[in-house]
Design a protein around this motif. Structure first.
Motif, PDB file in Angstrom:
ATOM      1  N   PHE A 183      28.744 -23.938  20.511  1.00  0.00           N
ATOM      2  CA  PHE A 183      28.587 -23.219  19.253  1.00  0.00           C
ATOM      3  C   PHE A 183      27.741 -21.973  19.468  1.00  0.00           C
ATOM      4  O   PHE A 183      27.041 -21.848  20.477  1.00  0.00           O
ATOM      5  CB  PHE A 183      27.933 -24.106  18.175  1.00  0.00           C
ATOM      6  CG  PHE A 183      26.598 -24.698  18.569  1.00  0.00           C
ATOM      7  CD1 PHE A 183      25.408 -24.059  18.244  1.00  0.00           C
ATOM      8  CD2 PHE A 183      26.525 -25.897  19.255  1.00  0.00           C
ATOM      9  CE1 PHE A 183      24.180 -24.596  18.601  1.00  0.00           C
ATOM     10  CE2 PHE A 183      25.309 -26.450  19.619  1.00  0.00           C
ATOM     11  CZ  PHE A 183      24.128 -25.800  19.289  1.00  0.00           C
ATOM     12  N   LYS A 184      27.821 -21.054  18.488  1.00  0.00           N
ATOM     13  CA  LYS A 184      27.002 -19.849  18.488  1.00  0.00           C
ATOM     14  C   LYS A 184      26.130 -19.851  17.240  1.00  0.00           C
ATOM     15  O   LYS A 184      26.622 -20.086  16.139  1.00  0.00           O
ATOM     16  CB  LYS A 184      27.871 -18.582  18.491  1.00  0.00           C
ATOM     17  CG  LYS A 184      28.631 -18.321  19.786  1.00  0.00           C
ATOM     18  CD  LYS A 184      29.387 -17.001  19.692  1.00  0.00           C
ATOM     19  CE  LYS A 184      30.108 -16.676  21.008  1.00  0.00           C
ATOM     20  NZ  LYS A 184      31.240 -17.580  21.232  1.00  0.00           N
ATOM     21  N   SER A 185      24.843 -19.604  17.426  1.00  0.00           N
ATOM     22  CA  SER A 185      23.935 -19.493  16.285  1.00  0.00           C
ATOM     23  C   SER A 185      22.711 -18.699  16.697  1.00  0.00           C
ATOM     24  O   SER A 185      22.507 -18.418  17.881  1.00  0.00           O
ATOM     25  CB  SER A 185      23.525 -20.873  15.762  1.00  0.00           C
ATOM     26  OG  SER A 185      22.708 -21.545  16.693  1.00  0.00           O
ATOM     27  N   ILE A 199      18.155 -13.600  17.148  1.00  0.00           N
ATOM     28  CA  ILE A 199      18.578 -13.681  18.544  1.00  0.00           C
ATOM     29  C   ILE A 199      19.795 -14.596  18.585  1.00  0.00           C
ATOM     30  O   ILE A 199      19.676 -15.818  18.477  1.00  0.00           O
ATOM     31  CB  ILE A 199      17.450 -14.225  19.444  1.00  0.00           C
ATOM     32  CG1 ILE A 199      16.217 -13.317  19.357  1.00  0.00           C
ATOM     33  CG2 ILE A 199      17.925 -14.350  20.887  1.00  0.00           C
ATOM     34  CD1 ILE A 199      15.013 -13.852  20.096  1.00  0.00           C
ATOM     35  N   LEU A 200      20.976 -13.991  18.698  1.00  0.00           N
ATOM     36  CA  LEU A 200      22.230 -14.744  18.655  1.00  0.00           C
ATOM     37  C   LEU A 200      22.536 -15.297  20.042  1.00  0.00           C
ATOM     38  O   LEU A 200      22.556 -14.552  21.029  1.00  0.00           O
ATOM     39  CB  LEU A 200      23.369 -13.859  18.176  1.00  0.00           C
ATOM     40  CG  LEU A 200      24.730 -14.541  18.004  1.00  0.00           C
ATOM     41  CD1 LEU A 200      24.657 -15.615  16.927  1.00  0.00           C
ATOM     42  CD2 LEU A 200      25.807 -13.516  17.672  1.00  0.00           C
ATOM     43  N   THR A 201      22.772 -16.610  20.100  1.00  0.00           N
ATOM     44  CA  THR A 201      22.908 -17.302  21.375  1.00  0.00           C
ATOM     45  C   THR A 201      24.117 -18.226  21.368  1.00  0.00           C
ATOM     46  O   THR A 201      24.428 -18.852  20.351  1.00  0.00           O
ATOM     47  CB  THR A 201      21.633 -18.132  21.662  1.00  0.00           C
ATOM     48  OG1 THR A 201      20.496 -17.269  21.619  1.00  0.00           O
ATOM     49  CG2 THR A 201      21.695 -18.799  23.020  1.00  0.00           C
ATOM     50  N   THR A 324      25.556 -19.317   7.731  1.00  0.00           N
ATOM     51  CA  THR A 324      26.374 -18.297   8.398  1.00  0.00           C
ATOM     52  C   THR A 324      25.768 -16.910   8.210  1.00  0.00           C
ATOM     53  O   THR A 324      26.076 -15.989   8.954  1.00  0.00           O
ATOM     54  CB  THR A 324      27.809 -18.293   7.846  1.00  0.00           C
ATOM     55  OG1 THR A 324      27.764 -18.071   6.435  1.00  0.00           O
ATOM     56  CG2 THR A 324      28.489 -19.621   8.123  1.00  0.00           C
ATOM     57  N   ASP A 325      24.892 -16.776   7.202  1.00  0.00           N
ATOM     58  CA  ASP A 325      24.238 -15.499   6.907  1.00  0.00           C
ATOM     59  C   ASP A 325      22.739 -15.747   6.795  1.00  0.00           C
ATOM     60  O   ASP A 325      22.270 -16.325   5.820  1.00  0.00           O
ATOM     61  CB  ASP A 325      24.776 -14.928   5.597  1.00  0.00           C
ATOM     62  CG  ASP A 325      24.189 -13.563   5.243  1.00  0.00           C
ATOM     63  OD1 ASP A 325      23.254 -13.116   5.940  1.00  0.00           O
ATOM     64  OD2 ASP A 325      24.648 -12.968   4.252  1.00  0.00           O
ATOM     65  N   GLY A 424      19.702 -22.080  14.143  1.00  0.00           N
ATOM     66  CA  GLY A 424      20.908 -22.556  13.484  1.00  0.00           C
ATOM     67  C   GLY A 424      21.428 -21.584  12.452  1.00  0.00           C
ATOM     68  O   GLY A 424      22.169 -21.980  11.539  1.00  0.00           O
ATOM     69  N   LEU A 425      21.073 -20.288  12.570  1.00  0.00           N
ATOM     70  CA  LEU A 425      21.479 -19.270  11.595  1.00  0.00           C
ATOM     71  C   LEU A 425      22.558 -18.346  12.161  1.00  0.00           C
ATOM     72  O   LEU A 425      22.861 -18.387  13.353  1.00  0.00           O
ATOM     73  CB  LEU A 425      20.268 -18.446  11.173  1.00  0.00           C
ATOM     74  CG  LEU A 425      19.131 -19.225  10.508  1.00  0.00           C
ATOM     75  CD1 LEU A 425      17.978 -18.301  10.192  1.00  0.00           C
ATOM     76  CD2 LEU A 425      19.622 -19.929   9.249  1.00  0.00           C
TER      77      LEU A 425
END
Length: 453
Positions: A183-185, A199-201, A324-325, A424-425
């Motif tokens: 997943f990406k969050s 920081i998107l990971t 998601t936002d 988790g965002l």
């Protein structure tokens, strides 16, 4: 495996004088009572006397008709009405069902911080083969010397009936979270005024311990492999971390490597454990707070405090969809509590006291485990002077297509800094539990090739 078979296995185990396991012995009368009272994970099957906690009826066993594979999970309980809100003004009325950490948050962040309470839904459920493994583990699992690992266990929590605090800790560490996950969050550490830079990971998990048909010898002392790769911001993009999480971390410590853009080398990270600051947390969280608690439990003396009824984060589908936002969730000092859902559940309470001669940021720690999942849902960390310092929450949902209960958003409040860490965002899709990874994708050579692409 049927509940009666599980509890019969546990009863046989606990009546045996030669098993060598650390479960309390019970007489035949107690064993017979357990046959009716326990769920497959060792929770109390029945509700409470007040009717505010229902009986467990198997959890979510049917996928909602409006769920589409790959999409976010529709809330099975969207029609539930809020029962009440707990605030600093009325928390004395609900005090017996609140933790010290919750009361501290209600007090420190009044009047904005509130706890919305909904009807209790014991939604947790797992695959049938996990229930079977729970029964097998109950018959065979035992702590290694000094409780630094567990023998004769596989796939899921080892001790459905914990006899001490460290067994409860291992139930959380080894709980079933699926076989693989991707997943990406984003991670966010807002300033006091609520500003932040996410920081998107990308996260890739391979749970060796839960691989169907695998034996303890075949996992090579590995619980799971984790690979993370930062996508943004630009200055961090390309940073890759590889972790090999071990079962006995004293005999064979966790191995971790990191590749940072510009260096073009995959380097060992020898101190990614215990009380080291968690990367990207701005010193608001320690490494062993990831997943609420992880790693070798040998630094603390763990005491099982028993069970109590607490309002805990649960069935957090609304928060999951909103996450998601990040702008919908993040606010100054604390998250948008209107998106949260708390329910009254029974939890196991465990307290850890730092052993003499050892160093850690936290002198005392207190964890609260959901009885239906062994997931730590609330945590409290105290400084060396005994003052409550940080409060953590895990907001779980049942990913019912597996099914498995896991967190969707996890956060730590720093009461001294009046800031918080949240992960988790800015989700880019939901969790993919079937990415079809091969174990060789988590070797250092594979990580090195991926990092250089």
């Amino acid at each position: 495996m049927k509940l009666s078979k599980l509890v019969t296995a546990v009863a046989v185990l606990t009546l045996s004088t030669s098993s060598g396991l650390s479960l309390a012995k019970v007489d035949e009368t107690t064993a017979k009572r357990l046959q009716n009272d326990l769920t497959p994970v060792g929770a109390e099957r029945y509700g409470n006397s007040e009717g505010t906690i229902p009986a467990w009826d198997g959890g979510i066993t049917k996928i909602p008709e409006n769920y589409e594979e790959g999409e976010f999970h529709p809330d099975p309980f969207a029609d539930d009405k809020m029962l009440f809100k707990i605030t600093s003004a009325n928390m004395a009325k609900y005090e017996k069902n609140l933790t010290d950490g919750q009361k501290a948050l209600l007090t420190q962040y009044a009047p904005g911080y509130e706890i919305p309470v909904y009807p209790t839904r014991r939604s947790a459920s797992y695959p049938e083969w996990i229930y079977e493994k729970l029964a097998e583990n109950a018959l065979t699992a035992e702590l290694q010397e000094n409780a630094n690992g567990v023998r004769n266990t596989i796939a899921t929590s080892p001790f459905p009936i914990p006899n001490n605090g460290v067994e409860a800790i291992w139930n959380h560490i080894l709980r079933f979270r699926g076989e693989q996950a991707e997943f990406k969050s984003a991670i966010v550490t807002p300033t006091k005024d609520g500003s932040y830079n996410p920081i998107l990971t990308n996260y890739s998990y391979y749970f060796t311990y839960a691989e169907p048909g695998i034996t303890l010898d075949e996992i090579d002392n590995k619980i799971f492999y984790l690979k993370t790769k930062i996508n943004s911001p630009a200055k961090l993009a390309g940073t890759l971390t590889l972790v090999h999480e071990t079962l006995d971390q004293v005999r064979s410590p966790r191995k971790a490597w990191r590749y940072q853009a510009g260096e073009r080398r995959l380097r060992r990270v020898p101190n990614l454990e215990y009380g080291t600051d968690l990367p990207s947390s701005e010193s608001l969280r320690t490494v062993d707070q990831k997943d609420m608690y992880n790693g070798a439990p040998n630094q603390y003396q763990w005491n099982l405090l028993g069970k109590r009824e607490v309002y805990i984060p649960y069935n957090s589908y609304k928060l999951n969809e909103a996450s998601t936002d990040a702008s919908k969730v993040v606010s100054p000092k604390h998250i948008n509590q209107e998106l949260t859902r708390y329910e009254l559940h029974r939890v196991w309470a465990v307290e850890g006291i730092l052993r003499d001669g050892l160093r850690h940021a936290y002198h005392k720690r207190r964890f609260f485990f959901d009885e239906d999942t062994w997931q730590i849902v609330l945590a409290e960390d105290f400084d060396e002077d005994g003052n409550l310092w940080r409060v953590s929450e895990a907001h779980p949902v049942n990913f019912y297509q597996i099914p498995v209960t896991w967190t969707t958003v996890e956060l730590t409040y720093d009461l001294k800094a009046e800031r918080y860490y949240i992960e988790g965002l800015d989700k880019q899709g939901t969790i993919d539990f079937n990415p079809e990874f091969k174990r060789r994708a988590f070797t250092t050579s594979a990580a090195r090739r991926e990092a250089k692409r």
